[in-house]
Design an enzyme around this catalytic site. Structure first.
Site, PDB file in Angstrom:
ATOM      1  N   GLY A   8      66.934-108.450 -49.485  1.00  0.00           N
ATOM      2  CA  GLY A   8      66.479-109.660 -48.827  1.00  0.00           C
ATOM      3  C   GLY A   8      64.997-109.904 -49.003  1.00  0.00           C
ATOM      4  O   GLY A   8      64.312-109.211 -49.763  1.00  0.00           O
ATOM      5  N   ASN A   9      64.493-110.894 -48.267  1.00  0.00           N
ATOM      6  CA  ASN A   9      63.079-111.244 -48.370  1.00  0.00           C
ATOM      7  C   ASN A   9      62.175-110.173 -47.780  1.00  0.00           C
ATOM      8  O   ASN A   9      61.068-109.943 -48.272  1.00  0.00           O
ATOM      9  CB  ASN A   9      62.833-112.574 -47.644  1.00  0.00           C
ATOM     10  CG  ASN A   9      63.511-113.732 -48.335  1.00  0.00           C
ATOM     11  OD1 ASN A   9      63.282-113.987 -49.502  1.00  0.00           O
ATOM     12  ND2 ASN A   9      64.375-114.436 -47.611  1.00  0.00           N
ATOM     13  N   PHE A  11      63.596-106.921 -46.271  1.00  0.00           N
ATOM     14  CA  PHE A  11      64.154-105.571 -46.276  1.00  0.00           C
ATOM     15  C   PHE A  11      65.250-105.427 -47.328  1.00  0.00           C
ATOM     16  O   PHE A  11      65.779-106.423 -47.831  1.00  0.00           O
ATOM     17  CB  PHE A  11      64.741-105.232 -44.896  1.00  0.00           C
ATOM     18  CG  PHE A  11      63.740-105.265 -43.779  1.00  0.00           C
ATOM     19  CD1 PHE A  11      62.887-104.197 -43.554  1.00  0.00           C
ATOM     20  CD2 PHE A  11      63.642-106.381 -42.953  1.00  0.00           C
ATOM     21  CE1 PHE A  11      61.953-104.229 -42.531  1.00  0.00           C
ATOM     22  CE2 PHE A  11      62.712-106.426 -41.929  1.00  0.00           C
ATOM     23  CZ  PHE A  11      61.867-105.343 -41.717  1.00  0.00           C
ATOM     24  N   LYS A  13      68.891-103.669 -47.528  1.00  0.00           N
ATOM     25  CA  LYS A  13      69.966-102.980 -46.817  1.00  0.00           C
ATOM     26  C   LYS A  13      70.824-102.271 -47.856  1.00  0.00           C
ATOM     27  O   LYS A  13      71.185-102.862 -48.877  1.00  0.00           O
ATOM     28  CB  LYS A  13      70.797-103.988 -46.031  1.00  0.00           C
ATOM     29  CG  LYS A  13      71.856-103.355 -45.137  1.00  0.00           C
ATOM     30  CD  LYS A  13      72.524-104.413 -44.274  1.00  0.00           C
ATOM     31  CE  LYS A  13      73.517-103.790 -43.320  1.00  0.00           C
ATOM     32  NZ  LYS A  13      74.149-104.818 -42.452  1.00  0.00           N
ATOM     33  N   ASP A 102      72.766-114.369 -50.927  1.00  0.00           N
ATOM     34  CA  ASP A 102      73.221-113.613 -49.762  1.00  0.00           C
ATOM     35  C   ASP A 102      74.009-114.502 -48.809  1.00  0.00           C
ATOM     36  O   ASP A 102      75.034-114.090 -48.253  1.00  0.00           O
ATOM     37  CB  ASP A 102      72.044-112.948 -49.047  1.00  0.00           C
ATOM     38  CG  ASP A 102      70.940-113.919 -48.658  1.00  0.00           C
ATOM     39  OD1 ASP A 102      70.928-115.072 -49.156  1.00  0.00           O
ATOM     40  OD2 ASP A 102      70.072-113.519 -47.854  1.00  0.00           O
ATOM     41  N   ARG A 103      73.561-115.731 -48.667  1.00  0.00           N
ATOM     42  CA  ARG A 103      74.268-116.702 -47.825  1.00  0.00           C
ATOM     43  C   ARG A 103      75.654-117.010 -48.400  1.00  0.00           C
ATOM     44  O   ARG A 103      76.652-117.015 -47.678  1.00  0.00           O
ATOM     45  CB  ARG A 103      73.403-117.959 -47.755  1.00  0.00           C
ATOM     46  CG  ARG A 103      73.894-119.037 -46.838  1.00  0.00           C
ATOM     47  CD  ARG A 103      72.878-120.165 -46.822  1.00  0.00           C
ATOM     48  NE  ARG A 103      73.481-121.427 -46.427  1.00  0.00           N
ATOM     49  CZ  ARG A 103      72.953-122.607 -46.691  1.00  0.00           C
ATOM     50  NH1 ARG A 103      71.803-122.686 -47.361  1.00  0.00           N
ATOM     51  NH2 ARG A 103      73.556-123.713 -46.284  1.00  0.00           N
ATOM     52  N   ASP A 122      74.088-116.433 -39.777  1.00  0.00           N
ATOM     53  CA  ASP A 122      73.353-115.236 -40.208  1.00  0.00           C
ATOM     54  C   ASP A 122      71.948-115.292 -39.612  1.00  0.00           C
ATOM     55  O   ASP A 122      71.173-116.199 -39.912  1.00  0.00           O
ATOM     56  CB  ASP A 122      73.295-115.199 -41.734  1.00  0.00           C
ATOM     57  CG  ASP A 122      72.721-113.894 -42.277  1.00  0.00           C
ATOM     58  OD1 ASP A 122      72.071-113.160 -41.511  1.00  0.00           O
ATOM     59  OD2 ASP A 122      72.914-113.612 -43.469  1.00  0.00           O
ATOM     60  N   THR A 181      52.356-113.520 -21.804  1.00  0.00           N
ATOM     61  CA  THR A 181      52.483-114.173 -23.113  1.00  0.00           C
ATOM     62  C   THR A 181      53.657-113.634 -23.917  1.00  0.00           C
ATOM     63  O   THR A 181      54.443-114.403 -24.489  1.00  0.00           O
ATOM     64  CB  THR A 181      51.181-114.007 -23.917  1.00  0.00           C
ATOM     65  OG1 THR A 181      50.111-114.624 -23.210  1.00  0.00           O
ATOM     66  CG2 THR A 181      51.303-114.658 -25.283  1.00  0.00           C
TER      67      THR A 181
END
Length: 249
Positions: A8-9, A11, A13, A102-103, A122, A181
């Protein structure tokens, strides 16, 4: 055994499964190619002879990882590629190659599991939703910032918003109005995720009534699980689609 990777962008997996019956042997999440190679190199009793992967990274970054895997473990990774149709699902994008891999694999995997209409949400760095008809036709979907992006944008562009990850985790114990905050930001972003998820349900019901399955995947799936009754939480949904895109004999 088979090494599967979802790059992914933010990480990577990974998991190792048996070739005969897809039993999970080992798995994890790392934040870099170097960490992946080190992690895999330290495994004992989990030798793999095949590898398949899906990547949303640039072609150059993906090629670099493929070469590193080949050099280190003497394997030839098979990469998922865009397709107009896969496993009975018709890609709904005007330009099928522009749909994130991935999608694509996530909702192909979901459709494979139910063979019926489904909504796939997702929740990762970005949040995506996709709608697939019972016929397998992909109707399209939505993309918006995920929890990490919303949080980081506020931290980056608002000078007085500063807190650490421990405060963030503690803030999400409840969703009452924040009195600090970290509480205000974390709970506000969480409510936006939940609102997005519930809106997707409303849209799906306009299409199919109650005759559809809901799949939720991604690292922040737990944040919306309680507002999606009956949803199936499937952490490895992308890998279900990856096996269909890259079958290994």
């Amino acid at each position: 055994m088979i090494l599967e990777l979802d790059c992914g962008n933010s990480f990577i997996k990974w998991r190792i499964i048996t070739k005969s019956c897809s039993t999970l042997v080992s798995g994890g999440v790392v934040d870099s190619d170097t960490a992946l190679l080190e992690c895999l190199g330290n495994l004992s009793g989990a030798a793999f002879s095949d590898c398949r992967l899906v990547s949303v990274r640039s072609a150059e970054e993906t090629a670099k990882l493929v070469c590193a895997l080949a050099d280190t473990f003497s394997i030839s990774p098979v990469c998922a590629a865009p397709a107009p149709e896969l496993a009975g699902v018709i890609n709904g994008y005007d330009d099928f190659a522009r749909l994130g891999l991935d999608r694509w694999l996530a909702f192909v995997g979901a459709y494979h599991l139910v063979k019926g209409a489904c909504l796939v949400i997702d929740l990762g760095t970005a949040i995506t939703s996709d709608f697939v008809e019972a016929s397998g036709k992909h109707l399209g979907g939505f993309i918006c910032p995920g929890m990490p992006l919303m949080r980081n944008q506020l931290r980056t562009h608002t000078r007085r918003i500063r807190y650490d990850d421990a405060e963030a985790e503690k803030a999400l114990v409840r969703l009452v109005p924040g009195r600090a905050t970290a509480e205000a930001v974390e709970r506000g972003c969480s409510l936006m995720l939940r609102g997005f998820a519930m809106t997707q349900i409303e849209i799906a019901r306009e299409y199919w009534g109650d005759d559809f399955a809901i799949f939720v995947t991604g690292g922040d799936a737990v944040l919306v699980a309680d507002v999606l009754p009956g949803a199936r939480i499937v952490p490895d949904l992308v890998f279900v689609g990856l096996a269909l895109a890259c079958p290994l004999r």
